[in-house]
Design a protein around this motif. Structure first.
Motif, PDB file in Angstrom:
ATOM      1  N   LEU A 204      -9.036  36.258  30.648  1.00 19.52           N
ATOM      2  CA  LEU A 204     -10.140  35.385  31.065  1.00 19.52           C
ATOM      3  C   LEU A 204     -10.065  34.014  30.398  1.00 19.52           C
ATOM      4  O   LEU A 204     -10.449  33.009  31.002  1.00 19.52           O
ATOM      5  CB  LEU A 204     -11.473  36.045  30.721  1.00 19.52           C
ATOM      6  CG  LEU A 204     -11.824  37.312  31.506  1.00 19.52           C
ATOM      7  CD1 LEU A 204     -12.957  38.074  30.809  1.00 19.52           C
ATOM      8  CD2 LEU A 204     -12.231  36.970  32.941  1.00 19.52           C
ATOM      9  N   SER A 205      -9.611  33.969  29.160  1.00 20.16           N
ATOM     10  CA  SER A 205      -9.563  32.705  28.432  1.00 20.16           C
ATOM     11  C   SER A 205      -8.264  31.938  28.636  1.00 20.16           C
ATOM     12  O   SER A 205      -8.213  30.719  28.430  1.00 20.16           O
ATOM     13  CB  SER A 205      -9.761  32.952  26.931  1.00 20.16           C
ATOM     14  OG  SER A 205      -8.643  33.644  26.379  1.00 20.16           O
ATOM     15  N   GLY A 206      -7.188  32.664  29.009  1.00 20.23           N
ATOM     16  CA  GLY A 206      -5.889  32.025  29.198  1.00 20.23           C
ATOM     17  C   GLY A 206      -5.235  31.558  27.920  1.00 20.23           C
ATOM     18  O   GLY A 206      -4.303  30.755  27.950  1.00 20.23           O
ATOM     19  N   GLN A 207      -5.677  32.087  26.772  1.00 21.19           N
ATOM     20  CA  GLN A 207      -5.116  31.651  25.490  1.00 21.19           C
ATOM     21  C   GLN A 207      -3.790  32.340  25.197  1.00 21.19           C
ATOM     22  O   GLN A 207      -3.588  33.497  25.572  1.00 21.19           O
ATOM     23  CB  GLN A 207      -6.089  31.981  24.351  1.00 21.19           C
ATOM     24  CG  GLN A 207      -7.348  31.151  24.327  1.00 21.19           C
ATOM     25  CD  GLN A 207      -8.306  31.683  23.274  1.00 21.19           C
ATOM     26  OE1 GLN A 207      -9.144  32.538  23.569  1.00 21.19           O
ATOM     27  NE2 GLN A 207      -8.176  31.191  22.056  1.00 21.19           N
ATOM     28  N   PRO A 208      -2.907  31.655  24.482  1.00 20.84           N
ATOM     29  CA  PRO A 208      -1.713  32.344  23.978  1.00 20.84           C
ATOM     30  C   PRO A 208      -2.132  33.359  22.921  1.00 20.84           C
ATOM     31  O   PRO A 208      -3.169  33.196  22.260  1.00 20.84           O
ATOM     32  CB  PRO A 208      -0.886  31.206  23.363  1.00 20.84           C
ATOM     33  CG  PRO A 208      -1.892  30.149  23.026  1.00 20.84           C
ATOM     34  CD  PRO A 208      -2.946  30.244  24.096  1.00 20.84           C
ATOM     35  N   LEU A 209      -1.340  34.404  22.753  1.00 18.92           N
ATOM     36  CA  LEU A 209      -1.676  35.478  21.827  1.00 18.92           C
ATOM     37  C   LEU A 209      -0.903  35.355  20.525  1.00 18.92           C
ATOM     38  O   LEU A 209       0.223  34.857  20.498  1.00 18.92           O
ATOM     39  CB  LEU A 209      -1.365  36.837  22.475  1.00 18.92           C
ATOM     40  CG  LEU A 209      -2.107  37.172  23.761  1.00 18.92           C
ATOM     41  CD1 LEU A 209      -1.626  38.517  24.307  1.00 18.92           C
ATOM     42  CD2 LEU A 209      -3.604  37.208  23.531  1.00 18.92           C
ATOM     43  N   THR A 210      -1.529  35.820  19.460  1.00 17.84           N
ATOM     44  CA  THR A 210      -0.843  35.978  18.191  1.00 17.84           C
ATOM     45  C   THR A 210      -1.170  37.364  17.655  1.00 17.84           C
ATOM     46  O   THR A 210      -2.263  37.889  17.912  1.00 17.84           O
ATOM     47  CB  THR A 210      -1.268  34.911  17.165  1.00 17.84           C
ATOM     48  OG1 THR A 210      -0.619  35.170  15.915  1.00 17.84           O
ATOM     49  CG2 THR A 210      -2.763  34.915  16.946  1.00 17.84           C
ATOM     50  N   ASN A 211      -0.228  37.955  16.938  1.00 12.79           N
ATOM     51  CA  ASN A 211      -0.425  39.312  16.425  1.00 12.79           C
ATOM     52  C   ASN A 211      -1.129  39.318  15.069  1.00 12.79           C
ATOM     53  O   ASN A 211      -1.306  40.372  14.462  1.00 12.79           O
ATOM     54  CB  ASN A 211       0.924  40.029  16.306  1.00 12.79           C
ATOM     55  CG  ASN A 211       0.759  41.534  16.166  1.00 12.79           C
ATOM     56  OD1 ASN A 211      -0.097  42.129  16.824  1.00 12.79           O
ATOM     57  ND2 ASN A 211       1.560  42.148  15.304  1.00 12.79           N
ATOM     58  N   ALA A 212      -1.557  38.162  14.599  1.00  9.05           N
ATOM     59  CA  ALA A 212      -2.213  38.061  13.301  1.00  9.05           C
ATOM     60  C   ALA A 212      -3.730  38.112  13.458  1.00  9.05           C
ATOM     61  O   ALA A 212      -4.277  37.938  14.544  1.00  9.05           O
ATOM     62  CB  ALA A 212      -1.813  36.753  12.621  1.00  9.05           C
TER      63      ALA A 212
END
Length: 220
Positions: A204-212
């Motif tokens: 929904l936000s279209g943000q890139p992901l980080t595993n932190a």
């Protein structure tokens, strides 16, 4: 301070502040029909800006409660925050105590806005959700509606002040996703629930992901 503010004051405050806020930011809002009309429900959103609390409350089809540090309940502006539905929490309070507060409010049938990253994103990426989301949903046995917020950092950047000019239409967006049923009490069910909500918020936000996990501090 009581957990439940005056219902009339809360209704008036949200009606007075919500529509003008949406109009000023030309906010695009979709999926409001996904929010159950009654009973306790979590609205779990990404967190980019100090604006997020107010925008989520303004876009929600139901009056919404949220947690805030007790300092935000002080003075005239603090009274307004409480009237908007804020539940004051002591700075540095243990996570389990904060969870207990949210569960109590949810069991009372309220809609509660939460930001499972635990802090505003310092990079614009979507960070991992903390385990409290699954614990709250399991203990209160309430569903969760994922929410994606877009553009809030552009109009109120972290560490800065709100921009004085109205943004172009479509810059600020609030997208409500599909309801996620509450998990069972076991850790595996809670993790699966959190992962499902996280995946929807990411879409929904279209943000890139980080595993932190997002960095937090006692003053966050």
């Amino acid at each position: 301070m009581a957990l439940v503010p005056n219902p009339l004051a809360m209704r008036i405050a949200q009606r007075i502040s919500g529509p003008p806020l949406r109009r000023w930011y030309r906010a695009e809002v979709t999926g409001q029909g996904a929010v159950p009309g009654g009973g306790g429900v979590l609205l779990a959103a990404n967190h980019l800006s100090f604006l997020d609390h107010y925008l989520l409350a303004a876009a929600s089809p139901r009056r919404m409660r949220f947690l805030g540090k007790r300092e935000l309940a002080e003075g005239l502006f603090g009274r307004f925050n409480v009237a908007l539905g804020m539940v004051p929490v002591d700075r540095g309070r243990a996570d389990m105590e904060a969870i207990g507060l949210i569960v109590e409010v949810l069991r009372g049938g309220a809609a509660v806005g939460v930001f499972p990253e635990g802090s505003r994103s310092p990079t614009g990426a979507l960070y991992r959700f903390r385990s409290g989301l699954g614990r709250v949903a399991a203990e209160a046995q309430v569903p969760c509606v994922p929410v994606g917020l877009i553009g809030t950092a552009a109009v109120w950047p972290k560490g800065g002040w709100p921009q004085p000019h109205r943004p172009p239409a479509g810059t600020v967006q609030v997208h409500f996703g599909d309801v996620v049923a509450p998990p069972a009490a076991d850790a595996r069910s809670r993790r699966a629930f959190t992962a499902k909500v996280h995946a929807q918020v990411a879409k929904l936000s279209g943000q890139p992901l980080t595993n932190a996990f997002a960095p937090t501090s006692p003053t966050a």
